[in-house]
Scaffold this active site. Structure first.
Site, PDB file in Angstrom:
ATOM      1  N   TYR A 179      12.856   5.419  43.069  1.00 25.71           N
ATOM      2  CA  TYR A 179      12.349   4.371  43.955  1.00 25.71           C
ATOM      3  C   TYR A 179      10.875   4.642  44.217  1.00 25.71           C
ATOM      4  O   TYR A 179      10.323   5.641  43.751  1.00 25.71           O
ATOM      5  CB  TYR A 179      13.149   4.293  45.261  1.00 25.71           C
ATOM      6  CG  TYR A 179      13.302   5.596  46.013  1.00 25.71           C
ATOM      7  CD1 TYR A 179      12.283   6.082  46.838  1.00 25.71           C
ATOM      8  CD2 TYR A 179      14.476   6.344  45.917  1.00 25.71           C
ATOM      9  CE1 TYR A 179      12.419   7.260  47.537  1.00 25.71           C
ATOM     10  CE2 TYR A 179      14.625   7.539  46.616  1.00 25.71           C
ATOM     11  CZ  TYR A 179      13.594   7.990  47.418  1.00 25.71           C
ATOM     12  OH  TYR A 179      13.732   9.162  48.108  1.00 25.71           O
ATOM     13  N   GLY A 200       0.776  -1.237   0.000  1.00 28.38           N
ATOM     14  CA  GLY A 200       0.000   0.000   0.000  1.00 28.38           C
ATOM     15  C   GLY A 200       0.799   1.275   0.000  1.00 28.38           C
ATOM     16  O   GLY A 200       1.669   1.520  -0.844  1.00 28.38           O
ATOM     17  N   LYS A 242       7.066 -14.786  17.283  1.00 25.08           N
ATOM     18  CA  LYS A 242       7.094 -16.197  17.705  1.00 25.08           C
ATOM     19  C   LYS A 242       8.343 -16.886  17.175  1.00 25.08           C
ATOM     20  O   LYS A 242       8.977 -17.688  17.882  1.00 25.08           O
ATOM     21  CB  LYS A 242       5.851 -16.923  17.202  1.00 25.08           C
ATOM     22  CG  LYS A 242       5.862 -18.409  17.524  1.00 25.08           C
ATOM     23  CD  LYS A 242       4.571 -19.104  17.111  1.00 25.08           C
ATOM     24  CE  LYS A 242       4.637 -20.597  17.434  1.00 25.08           C
ATOM     25  NZ  LYS A 242       3.375 -21.297  17.159  1.00 25.08           N
ATOM     26  N   HIS A 293       1.210  13.909  52.638  1.00 25.64           N
ATOM     27  CA  HIS A 293       0.960  12.469  52.738  1.00 25.64           C
ATOM     28  C   HIS A 293      -0.462  12.102  52.324  1.00 25.64           C
ATOM     29  O   HIS A 293      -1.178  11.399  53.045  1.00 25.64           O
ATOM     30  CB  HIS A 293       1.266  11.959  54.146  1.00 25.64           C
ATOM     31  CG  HIS A 293       2.669  12.253  54.584  1.00 25.64           C
ATOM     32  ND1 HIS A 293       3.769  11.752  53.922  1.00 25.64           N
ATOM     33  CD2 HIS A 293       3.155  13.004  55.596  1.00 25.64           C
ATOM     34  CE1 HIS A 293       4.872  12.181  54.519  1.00 25.64           C
ATOM     35  NE2 HIS A 293       4.524  12.944  55.536  1.00 25.64           N
TER      36      HIS A 293
END
Length: 518
Positions: free
Chosen positions: A215, A34, A137, A276
């Site tokens: 972290y 295409g 695969k 917090h």
């Protein structure tokens, strides 16, 4: 084993001409389809059409072109299997060693506000994912590229040795399966939305990585930040632009998200300070400077080292105030040039612009799906976007609230909704004056809020996120001089709380809606 033939078919044509030209220079035969074929031919890159390989024309408006044994045999054949080699030779089929495919732009299509159902369906790719999965695969022998960012590395390996390494092929194959899984998840999500079936028998979410984080909540926890591919409308931490400061941390992102959720409750100028995940100060005012002063004065101690969110552009006057204390993040629709210059003098502060001052009105917000992990599974629920209307309130005491008390009760209700349960919040003069969050019993939460408020508790109003199981919290409020209470109602001992309010001359209204937040 050298790469001799490559099948190339891409919707995103970024860098594809240069990549294919370099492959051709290495003697690789390029097969294409295409629009990609037309582009390469126009750019003078040697290319043959897919029909030359299959012996079959592209049909059904291009829906069927690569779904053919000549393609998938070339991709799936195990090169060191005598049986496979014999079958390929017997049928006159050739191998395909490299697949370069990216998929129809389904995400971009359904992101359009006026997209039709038919257009969305037409942009579901079939041949592309099939080729990608076949190649991935058989990655022991076939290289597969789905990301233009991998062109340079793949090309460098081919130029150096004629092939890619097995390690590279494994990495590329893994990326393919993530890519096709994400693609299918978006399609599934679209159908669920169309059918009004958001909680089907199996549920798959997909997210795109924004950044690796240093972290998580603590230094020993690994973490990263992801966002949904289809961007949420309105102010969002995932789409905010960082204008200044250090990289965001895991806790920064969580707190900033909580701050945005609260400030989005208000249509008038509002400022929220978060610590917090809980609000330590919230204020609304005639302008953003007045709102910030109220948020700061709500709790001048806890705001230190916190996160501030505003729903109006930060100006120089407000920036001068903000610069006087240590804050981790300031998030707002925008910052004036003067405000940005003032705040940027502080090296480490993060400044985030959501770019959306005219946010969706609180009453019009649509719920998002929230996911919470549990061991071995997850919980899914709608976000709590319930917006209380004054007409929803029921006065249950002998005295109804005054107009000013009602104004403060509605303000307090918007904020207590975002405080961790058990939650008690005191408010006066359109600002929080005491917050009791996350306690094991409601009396404990009330004591904390009242102690924090001090003298400001007298004449304040009180909001509770859930009903009073007995009258003790109301009695404590009366002792502190609180004049009005808003709470969900629904306890078997409601009468006890109402009696305590009547005895103290406190006005109480119930909402019929609770706002647990664990």
């Amino acid at each position: 084993m050298a790469i001799k033939r490559a099948l190339v078919s891409v919707s995103d044509k970024t860098g594809i001409t240069e990549f294919c030209r370099a492959l051709a220079a290495q003697g690789v035969q390029i097969i294409s389809t295409g629009g990609t074929h037309a582009l390469l031919e126009r750019e003078g890159v040697p290319v043959i059409g897919i029909s030359d390989v299959t012996g079959f024309p592209e049909i059904l408006d291009g829906r069927v072109k690569t779904l053919h044994p000549a393609v998938h045999s070339g991709l799936l054949a195990i090169r060191d299997s005598a049986e496979h080699v014999e079958a390929m030779e017997k049928l006159g089929l050739d191998y395909i060693d490299l697949v370069v495919v990216n998929l129809y732009p389904f995400k971009e299509t359904v992101s359009k506000p006026d997209v039709s159902y038919e257009d969305a369906i037409e942009n579901i790719d079939i041949g592309g994912p099939t080729m990608l999965r076949s190649a991935a695969k058989n990655h022991a022998f076939v290289s597969v590229v789905v990301d233009a960012g991998d062109y340079a590395d793949v090309l460098a390996q081919i130029q150096a040795s004629g092939d890619t390494t097995l390690e590279t092929r494994k990495r590329l194959a893994a990326k393919v399966f993530r890519h096709t899984a994400a693609y299918d998840a978006l399609i599934s999500e679209y159908f669920a939305e169309q059918l009004g079936d958001p909680l089907p028998e199996s549920l798959t979410f997909t997210y795109e990585k924004v950044q690796e984080l240093r972290y998580g909540e603590n230094p020993h926890q690994q973490a990263a930040f992801y966002r949904k591919p289809l961007a949420k409308k309105g102010p969002s931490i995932t789409t905010a632009k960082q204008l200044h400061g250090k990289e965001l941390s895991y806790n920064n992102i969580n707190d900033a998200n909580a701050a945005l959720a609260i400030v989005s409750e208000f249509d008038e100028p509002a400022v929220v300070a978060i610590k917090h995940m809980n609000p330590c100060g919230v204020g609304i005012g005639a302008d953003i400077d007045e709102a910030y002063v109220k948020a700061y004065e709500s709790d001048p101690t806890s705001i230190f080292g916190g996160i501030v969110a505003a729903n109006r552009t930060i100006d120089a006057k407000t920036a001068d105030r903000l610069a006087q204390i240590f804050l981790e993040i300031i998030i707002a629709p925008d910052f004036t040039p003067e405000a940005l210059e003032i705040l940027s003098r502080k090296k480490n502060i993060r400044l985030l612009a959501t770019g959306n001052e005219q946010a969706t009105a609180a009453a019009e917000r649509k719920p998002e799906w929230l996911v919470t992990s549990v061991d071995g599974g997850m919980l899914v629920q709608q976000s709590d976007v319930h917006s209380l209307d004054e007409s929803d309130l029921q006065v249950v005491t002998e005295r109804a609230p005054t107009a000013e008390e009602l104004k403060q009760l509605l303000f307090a209700w918007k904020v207590v909704k975002h405080v961790k349960s058990n939650a008690i919040l005191l408010a006066a003069d359109s600002m929080t004056v005491g917050v009791g969050a996350g306690q094991m019993n409601r009396v404990g939460a009330a004591r904390i809020a009242i102690e924090q408020a001090g003298d400001k508790a007298k004449g304040a109003v009180l909001a509770s996120d859930a009903f009073f199981p007995m009258g003790d919290t109301v009695e404590l409020a009366a002792q502190a001089g609180i004049t009005a209470i808003i709470q969900p109602g629904g306890s078997v001992k409601d009468a006890e709380s109402v009696a305590a309010a009547n005895a103290a001359g406190i006005a109480m209204v119930v909402t019929g809606v609770r706002h647990f937040k664990h």
